[in-house]
Write a protein that holds these residues in place. Structure first.
Motif, PDB file in Angstrom:
ATOM      1  N   UNK A  17       0.848  -1.185   0.000  1.00  0.00           N
ATOM      2  CA  UNK A  17       0.000   0.000   0.000  1.00  0.00           C
ATOM      3  C   UNK A  17       0.887   1.241   0.000  1.00  0.00           C
ATOM      4  N   UNK A  18       0.372   2.321  -0.550  1.00  0.00           N
ATOM      5  CA  UNK A  18       1.113   3.575  -0.622  1.00  0.00           C
ATOM      6  C   UNK A  18       0.347   4.646   0.147  1.00  0.00           C
ATOM      7  N   UNK A  19       0.896   5.028   1.294  1.00  0.00           N
ATOM      8  CA  UNK A  19       0.336   6.124   2.071  1.00  0.00           C
ATOM      9  C   UNK A  19       1.126   7.378   1.728  1.00  0.00           C
ATOM     10  N   UNK A  20       0.432   8.493   1.569  1.00  0.00           N
ATOM     11  CA  UNK A  20       1.072   9.724   1.116  1.00  0.00           C
ATOM     12  C   UNK A  20       0.675  10.896   2.011  1.00  0.00           C
ATOM     13  N   UNK A  21       1.590  11.858   2.092  1.00  0.00           N
ATOM     14  CA  UNK A  21       1.325  13.127   2.781  1.00  0.00           C
ATOM     15  C   UNK A  21       1.816  14.217   1.844  1.00  0.00           C
ATOM     16  N   UNK A  22       0.950  15.205   1.565  1.00  0.00           N
ATOM     17  CA  UNK A  22       1.243  16.236   0.578  1.00  0.00           C
ATOM     18  C   UNK A  22       0.721  17.570   1.084  1.00  0.00           C
ATOM     19  N   UNK A  23       1.055  18.645   0.406  1.00  0.00           N
ATOM     20  CA  UNK A  23       0.608  19.975   0.802  1.00  0.00           C
ATOM     21  C   UNK A  23      -0.910  19.971   0.924  1.00  0.00           C
ATOM     22  N   UNK A  24      -1.382  20.319   2.090  1.00  0.00           N
ATOM     23  CA  UNK A  24      -2.825  20.360   2.327  1.00  0.00           C
ATOM     24  C   UNK A  24      -3.342  19.159   3.100  1.00  0.00           C
ATOM     25  N   UNK A  25      -2.540  18.100   3.251  1.00  0.00           N
ATOM     26  CA  UNK A  25      -2.995  16.937   4.021  1.00  0.00           C
ATOM     27  C   UNK A  25      -2.411  16.999   5.423  1.00  0.00           C
ATOM     28  N   UNK A  26      -3.246  16.711   6.395  1.00  0.00           N
ATOM     29  CA  UNK A  26      -2.829  16.757   7.801  1.00  0.00           C
ATOM     30  C   UNK A  26      -2.062  15.502   8.199  1.00  0.00           C
ATOM     31  N   UNK A  27      -2.452  14.367   7.639  1.00  0.00           N
ATOM     32  CA  UNK A  27      -1.801  13.102   7.981  1.00  0.00           C
ATOM     33  C   UNK A  27      -1.693  12.262   6.717  1.00  0.00           C
ATOM     34  N   UNK A  28      -1.149  11.074   6.860  1.00  0.00           N
ATOM     35  CA  UNK A  28      -1.018  10.170   5.720  1.00  0.00           C
ATOM     36  C   UNK A  28      -2.393   9.697   5.259  1.00  0.00           C
ATOM     37  N   UNK A  29      -2.592   9.685   3.946  1.00  0.00           N
ATOM     38  CA  UNK A  29      -3.802   9.132   3.356  1.00  0.00           C
ATOM     39  C   UNK A  29      -3.385   8.055   2.364  1.00  0.00           C
ATOM     40  N   UNK A  30      -4.258   7.112   2.137  1.00  0.00           N
ATOM     41  CA  UNK A  30      -3.979   6.032   1.208  1.00  0.00           C
ATOM     42  C   UNK A  30      -4.126   6.527  -0.226  1.00  0.00           C
ATOM     43  N   UNK A  31      -3.065   6.383  -1.033  1.00  0.00           N
ATOM     44  CA  UNK A  31      -3.166   6.689  -2.467  1.00  0.00           C
ATOM     45  C   UNK A  31      -4.041   5.592  -3.054  1.00  0.00           C
ATOM     46  N   UNK A  32      -5.161   5.965  -3.644  1.00  0.00           N
ATOM     47  CA  UNK A  32      -6.127   4.931  -3.981  1.00  0.00           C
ATOM     48  C   UNK A  32      -6.915   5.255  -5.242  1.00  0.00           C
ATOM     49  N   UNK A  33      -8.005   5.958  -5.111  1.00  0.00           N
ATOM     50  CA  UNK A  33      -8.953   6.157  -6.208  1.00  0.00           C
ATOM     51  C   UNK A  33      -8.326   6.881  -7.388  1.00  0.00           C
ATOM     52  N   UNK A  34      -8.593   6.367  -8.563  1.00  0.00           N
ATOM     53  CA  UNK A  34      -8.140   6.997  -9.792  1.00  0.00           C
ATOM     54  C   UNK A  34      -6.848   6.422 -10.326  1.00  0.00           C
ATOM     55  N   UNK A  35      -5.854   6.201  -9.475  1.00  0.00           N
ATOM     56  CA  UNK A  35      -4.576   5.675  -9.944  1.00  0.00           C
ATOM     57  C   UNK A  35      -4.703   4.205 -10.334  1.00  0.00           C
ATOM     58  N   UNK A  36      -4.248   3.890 -11.528  1.00  0.00           N
ATOM     59  CA  UNK A  36      -4.315   2.502 -12.004  1.00  0.00           C
ATOM     60  C   UNK A  36      -2.927   1.912 -12.220  1.00  0.00           C
ATOM     61  N   UNK A  37      -1.890   2.738 -12.131  1.00  0.00           N
ATOM     62  CA  UNK A  37      -0.530   2.247 -12.311  1.00  0.00           C
ATOM     63  C   UNK A  37       0.410   3.018 -11.392  1.00  0.00           C
ATOM     64  N   UNK A  38       1.253   2.294 -10.688  1.00  0.00           N
ATOM     65  CA  UNK A  38       2.278   2.852  -9.812  1.00  0.00           C
ATOM     66  C   UNK A  38       3.480   1.927  -9.982  1.00  0.00           C
ATOM     67  N   UNK A  39       4.236   2.141 -11.040  1.00  0.00           N
ATOM     68  CA  UNK A  39       5.311   1.219 -11.408  1.00  0.00           C
ATOM     69  C   UNK A  39       6.675   1.824 -11.088  1.00  0.00           C
ATOM     70  N   UNK A  40       7.375   1.182 -10.163  1.00  0.00           N
ATOM     71  CA  UNK A  40       8.657   1.682  -9.715  1.00  0.00           C
ATOM     72  C   UNK A  40       9.793   1.198 -10.626  1.00  0.00           C
ATOM     73  N   UNK A  41      10.778   2.054 -10.818  1.00  0.00           N
ATOM     74  CA  UNK A  41      11.997   1.708 -11.558  1.00  0.00           C
ATOM     75  C   UNK A  41      13.185   2.244 -10.762  1.00  0.00           C
ATOM     76  N   UNK A 160      -2.443   3.854  13.497  1.00  0.00           N
ATOM     77  CA  UNK A 160      -2.083   5.184  13.989  1.00  0.00           C
ATOM     78  C   UNK A 160      -1.495   6.066  12.898  1.00  0.00           C
ATOM     79  N   UNK A 161      -1.205   5.465  11.724  1.00  0.00           N
ATOM     80  CA  UNK A 161      -0.574   6.160  10.604  1.00  0.00           C
ATOM     81  C   UNK A 161       0.726   6.839  11.051  1.00  0.00           C
ATOM     82  N   UNK A 162       1.571   6.046  11.703  1.00  0.00           N
ATOM     83  CA  UNK A 162       2.839   6.529  12.230  1.00  0.00           C
ATOM     84  C   UNK A 162       3.986   5.744  11.602  1.00  0.00           C
ATOM     85  N   UNK A 163       4.987   6.479  11.079  1.00  0.00           N
ATOM     86  CA  UNK A 163       6.189   5.853  10.538  1.00  0.00           C
ATOM     87  C   UNK A 163       7.313   6.029  11.551  1.00  0.00           C
TER      88      UNK A 163
END
Length: 170
Positions: A17-41, A160-163
């Protein structure tokens, strides 16, 4: 020598799973809806053609990495992260970064703890398609997330969404 206990199961599609924190987010949220590809290189950089005087053949050695993620999916304004990524391209913003925690849900640190092996990274958003598509079709987004700096290995607690970085627990 370090010993590692191997997880005893087959991997499934939904196991990282990919949890993300970005400008405007208070805590980590799950990267989920809409994304169909997350391919690492890893994009390994190498020192090719090293041939020592006593050897008949040459060698190739990894000297570093320039990791990226190719992303794509539908523009999905109802998902906070997807909409944020959409805006980076649509508004042609430069230098936008976000923090990502990749959680290996198949690799729990201790049984029933909720702490999973995780990797923390910072990415810059480099959009290719900011949100366009064929007539009558869905708006599509695509581009690259370019890793900034080194990843940090640690644990992530999904409840707890804690790293916690491994170096913090040593």
């Amino acid at each position: 020598m370090m010993t590692t206990e191997l997880p005893n199961r087959e991997l499934k599609v939904e196991d990282n799973l990919h949890y993300v924190k970005f400008t405007g987010s208070e805590s980590y949220v799950l990267a989920n809806k809409g994304l169909t590809n997350w391919e690492q290189a890893l994009n390994a950089t190498t020192d090719d053609g090293v041939q020592y005087i006593g050897e008949a053949g040459s060698q190739s050695q990894v000297t570093g990495y320039a990791p990226t993620v190719s992303y794509e999916g539908r523009a999905y304004p109802g998902d906070a992260f997807n909409y944020w990524v959409y805006l980076q391209g649509k508004e042609q913003r430069v230098g936008s970064t976000f923090e990502e925690i990749e959680v290996e849900t198949w690799n729990e640190k201790t049984a029933k703890s909720g702490d999973f092996v995780a990797y923390q990274r910072v990415y810059e958003v480099q959009p290719d398609n900011p949100g366009s598509g064929e007539a009558g079709g869905k708006l599509m987004c695509s581009g690259t997330f370019a890793q900034q700096g080194d990843q940090v290995k640690g644990t992530f607690n999904i409840k707890t969404k804690t790293f916690t970085a491994d170096s913090a627990t040593e």
